[in-house]
Design a protein around this motif. Sequence first.
Motif, PDB file in Angstrom:
ATOM      1  N   GLY A   1      32.812 -36.389 -16.561  1.00 25.57           N
ATOM      2  CA  GLY A   1      34.294 -36.770 -17.149  1.00 25.57           C
ATOM      3  C   GLY A   1      35.345 -36.196 -16.925  1.00 25.57           C
TER       4      GLY A   1
ATOM      5  N   VAL B   1      34.739 -40.080 -20.241  1.00 25.88           N
ATOM      6  CA  VAL B   1      33.580 -39.794 -19.845  1.00 25.88           C
ATOM      7  C   VAL B   1      32.688 -40.865 -19.443  1.00 25.88           C
TER       8      VAL B   1
ATOM      9  N   ALA C   1      34.058 -42.962 -23.847  1.00 27.77           N
ATOM     10  CA  ALA C   1      32.948 -42.811 -23.037  1.00 27.77           C
ATOM     11  C   ALA C   1      32.186 -44.119 -22.558  1.00 27.77           C
TER      12      ALA C   1
END
Lengths: 411, 411
Positions: free
Chosen positions: A182, A201, A241
């Motif tokens: 990340g 991430v 993410a």
Amino acid sequence: MATPLTVSPLARPLPDLATVEGVRLSAVAAGIRYAGRTDLMLAEFVPGTIAAGVYTKNLCPGAPIDWCRQALKTPTARALLVNAGNANVFTGRAGRQTVEDCAEALAAHLSCPKDEIFLASTGVIGEVLPPERIINALPAAQQGLSADHWEQAARAIMTTDTFPKAARRDITIDGTPVRIQGIAKGSGMVAPDMATMLAYVMTDASLPQDVLQTLLSRFSQKSFNAITVDSDTSTSDMLMAFATQQAQHSKITDADAPALSEFRTALQEVLQELALLVVRDGEGATKQIRIDVTGATSDISAHKVALSVANSPLVKTAIAGEDANWGRVVMAVGKSGEPADRDTLAVGVGGVWIAKEGSVVPNYDETPVVAHMKGQEIDITVDLGLGSGSATVWTCDLTHGYIDINGSYRS
Amino acid sequence: MATPLTVSPLARPLPDLATVEGVRLSAVAAGIRYAGRTDLMLAEFVPGTIAAGVYTKNLCPGAPIDWCRQALKTPTARALLVNAGNANVFTGRAGRQTVEDCAEALAAHLSCPKDEIFLASTGVIGEVLPPERIINALPAAQQGLSADHWEQAARAIMTTDTFPKAARRDITIDGTPVRIQGIAKGSGMVAPDMATMLAYVMTDASLPQDVLQTLLSRFSQKSFNAITVDSDTSTSDMLMAFATQQAQHSKITDADAPALSEFRTALQEVLQELALLVVRDGEGATKQIRIDVTGATSDISAHKVALSVANSPLVKTAIAGEDANWGRVVMAVGKSGEPADRDTLAVGVGGVWIAKEGSVVPNYDETPVVAHMKGQEIDITVDLGLGSGSATVWTCDLTHGYIDINGSYRS
């Protein structure tokens, strides 16, 4: 134009960065605000990638935040486009149009639906962000895509940051190698509430959206939601993410599946590492401060007490002056409004209890505490002596550097 | 020892001070912490004087706060004794003993019950305050009592204050002349919650205790509770009023009596004037900032929004830099957690609306705003466009001076 900033004394070098299968990145100079540096980051994901996100709770969010919240209803993601220099916040209809135009243009380049495009902007608030400079830069950004351009990406999203921030973990799911990597940016206006400045991430894990979202939300609590630089919650906070589904491990359906044991730990570590890098690049920071609160009536109460200490200008300036001024910690505990009793309260610095049960400990020897205060990492411990609630919060000191940066950021 | 401080650029000269019948004051150097200055203030009241008070809501209050809360149960007051240099906070049993010993000694000097003695301490937290220096200084303090020593008293209670603070109003009750005169101290650790740093108002009015207490509590809300320097609520905040009953006006039994009309206005003005003097002596302050919030869902909500703006380090540093960075005001409104809608929000500076309905106003001309920002008194207006709740809060800017003072206060 931001004043040229010297690198934070708490800077950390980038870790050894690797590729994440299914992710390519690029960084270009779109000339949005800064001269002589990249300011536009494009991350392209392989089809089938799913996204999870948590966003600022600030009630005056930027147009890109609204866009991402909407786009996340379709969890697949083909690209993330981030510009630095202009936050596209409080820009009304023009701001919404910019977001719409940029998403449409990038979707056309990638031949995907526009709700697979995620957007973010960071920088000055209240100035219209014209879409042309971004749209004109898209061909170069697409051409520059490479699986290796992680450092370039981390640099392109910086504003008052003085060093790029990244974290990486290699783990396995059911024996299959999986990577989590990340990047983040953030230095001022940092008091994330359910999200962060900007942090992204990427993983090649093959996870359903609800599992990724559950874990991201859970771990954001003890990472980005546990840091503060200046108590000012940004209008652009965003933690996302992306899972490219490229790793060939067993099918996962539950966030608490035993097969995800390593993944959970690694994700939590990556989020915490990125969050701490933001603190270490806090505007003007010279010391990283960790505040552990125990003995509270609940974990939530402990968190509020820890934040009250972490956001106290008097505590932060004392630490900048290397003064173990524990009386100010007592003040900050007392002003938090959370249950606290002066006569059961204990305060420690650097592992040494200074005060217990309402007064300084007998024969308190300041020597080891004075030595601890000269270091770069300061530990403050507060035990409320009331229950079993606990929490940890990280912050940085308040120095002349913060005043320098923020008295002249816009001009 | 505190660093020698230059006088605040926002300092105001003392008003023309007069006597208040039934009050005598003195100031002596007791050598508690500072060298070469007075640090102990004694105010003696004529028998029959009644007291009213509001105290800090900080849950770790100093020993003198506990003492005053207890003493106020008997509303008559013969003396107020205040030392500077040591706050007698978080000093445990020793702190309680010091308070007890000082009250007993002074009560013996004045031949009165000890619960007619009110005590306060201000200064460093966590160090034991030995009673001897205070007790040894009492004969000189008593000998020095004079109806004219108001300025000396205002100076003796200063800590990081750079100028003494007082306010006066002469009014009538039912045609009888009455005077209200007060002094205050405060510069840092100022975010009063139901009280203030230290402020004392004396009047010769003949009022029952419940009337004085009702009015004091009511007006503290829009004066001391509406100011903040650094969001740090002190452990020693105290606002008290003493009425010597010497004025020969008609008997008053109700705080809202028509005969008290002038008195109410004057008391409110004196409290507000003293509170603003504290802001104008805020540590490192170069500008006084007024934040008016309108259109909130309630007055309480408006107050919270105004405090969120007033306590934002980013807003305060921008103003120090003379930058009308209204985007940071938007951020601070949004982070307050109070009901707010970006699309009905308006922000103005110096009487000029800069943003309305979610974006900057068309053809916004920055010229008058830039000129306003160069002044010493900055006005920020926020209209939430949701209801009829309103509030006003005052603060000061955040400058290098604050860091200088608080990075080295103790050493």
